[in-house]
Design an enzyme around this catalytic site. Structure first.
Site, short mmCIF file in Angstrom:
data_model
loop_
_atom_site.label_atom_id
_atom_site.label_comp_id
_atom_site.label_asym_id
_atom_site.label_seq_id
_atom_site.Cartn_x
_atom_site.Cartn_y
_atom_site.Cartn_z
N VAL A 6 0.86 -1.19 0.00
CA VAL A 6 0.00 0.00 0.00
C VAL A 6 0.89 1.23 0.00
O VAL A 6 1.76 1.39 0.86
CB VAL A 6 -0.88 0.06 1.26
CG1 VAL A 6 -1.77 1.31 1.23
CG2 VAL A 6 -1.74 -1.17 1.39
N GLY A 10 0.27 10.75 1.47
CA GLY A 10 -0.39 11.76 2.30
C GLY A 10 -0.27 11.35 3.75
O GLY A 10 0.82 10.97 4.21
N GLU A 131 -10.35 6.37 4.16
CA GLU A 131 -10.10 7.18 2.98
C GLU A 131 -11.30 7.22 2.06
O GLU A 131 -11.24 6.77 0.93
CB GLU A 131 -8.86 6.66 2.23
CG GLU A 131 -7.65 6.43 3.10
CD GLU A 131 -7.13 7.70 3.78
OE1 GLU A 131 -7.60 8.81 3.46
OE2 GLU A 131 -6.26 7.57 4.65
C1 BEZ Z 1 -2.10 8.65 1.60
O1 BEZ Z 1 -1.24 8.27 0.86
O2 BEZ Z 1 -1.86 8.98 2.72
C2 BEZ Z 1 -3.48 8.73 1.09
C3 BEZ Z 1 -3.81 9.81 0.35
C4 BEZ Z 1 -5.09 9.88 -0.13
C5 BEZ Z 1 -6.00 8.90 0.15
C6 BEZ Z 1 -5.61 7.82 0.90
C7 BEZ Z 1 -4.35 7.73 1.38
#
Ligand code: BEZ
Length: 238
Positions: A6, A10, A131
């Site tokens: 994963v 962000g 998310e």
């Molecule tokens: C992330 O990579 O933290 C993220 C960004 C947007 C949606 C879900 C996860």
């Protein structure tokens, strides 16, 4: 069932999902990161939405002139060279430069977490709840630069022609056609929204500052995102 990678670009960078075995850091090619996803469930409310990050792929940047100014200022170095104010004469030139870009020219620093097969359903369920708000799942290659653990799974990671290790990973992206996508938005406007927004997960500014600090620590403190750094400066001053 196999394990799952994963990607975080962000909040996942500084707040990992549960059940991760280890993480690697590196970058995605062919995207830019922007605070152009409105957030009414985490860092804002439906009445006063905040801003969180999403990624815009190179093809969307080429196809839509409206994104060119932001690309010019940051990834094409316009701001650094003092060419911040775009005149009508510059517009053609910028469009030409954008069209010449290839995926190698755009890099977004982030991390990827490995989830063991038995934990994959629980992690997917957790992330699908965390998310929401316009994000959809995609699979993209992630280029590994450093890892903190010599887990056996890393021995199986393939290499591309240049000898770089990469993995195919799951990622959440708020695409430009989702209802919460608000780009392009000027950095001043975004900074103003972030400085005053707060949601169930806390103040919007906390998300921005944590993200910028976490990115600065990647690649032995060499990773940078100038758009984020400018945004921190503006949002903390507003
Ligand atoms: C992330 O990579 O933290 C993220 C960004 C947007 C949606 C879900 C996860």
């Amino acid at each position: 069932m196999s394990g799952l990678w994963v990607i975080g670009y962000g909040s996942l960078i500084y707040k990992p999902p549960p059940y991760t075995s280890f993480r690697v850091s590196g970058y995605l090619k062919g995207f830019i990161r922007r605070f152009w996803q409105s957030s009414s469930d985490h860092r804002g409310t439906p009445e006063s939405p905040g801003r969180v990050v999403t990624l815009i792929p190179l093809q969307d940047l080429k196809d839509n002139d409206k994104f060119h100014n932001s690309l010019h200022l940051y990834e094409l170095g316009g701001r650094e060279s003092g060419l911040g104010d775009v005149t009508p004469r510059d517009i053609q030139d910028i469009a030409h430069k954008v069209n010449e870009l290839d995926e190698d020219d755009l890099r977004v620093w982030g991390v990827a977490y490995y989830i063991e097969p038995e934990n994959v359903p629980k992690v997917k369920e957790y992330l699908d709840v965390r998310e929401q708000d316009g994000y959809s799942t995609h699979r993209v290659p992630f280029h590994i630069v450093e890892f903190e653990d010599d887990h056996e799974i890393l021995q199986l990671v393939p290499k591309n022609e240049a000898g770089d290790s990469y993995i195919e990973s799951m990622i959440y992206i708020g695409t430009i056609d989702n209802e919460s996508f608000i780009g392009p938005e000027s950095i001043d406007e975004t900074a103003g929204v972030i400085s005053k927004s707060r949601g169930p997960s806390g103040p919007n500014i906390e998300y921005l500052v944590n993200l910028n600090n976490a990115i600065r620590q990647l690649d032995n403190n060499r990773a940078r995102d100038y758009y984020l750094e400018d945004l921190v400066g503006l949002a903390t001053a507003s």
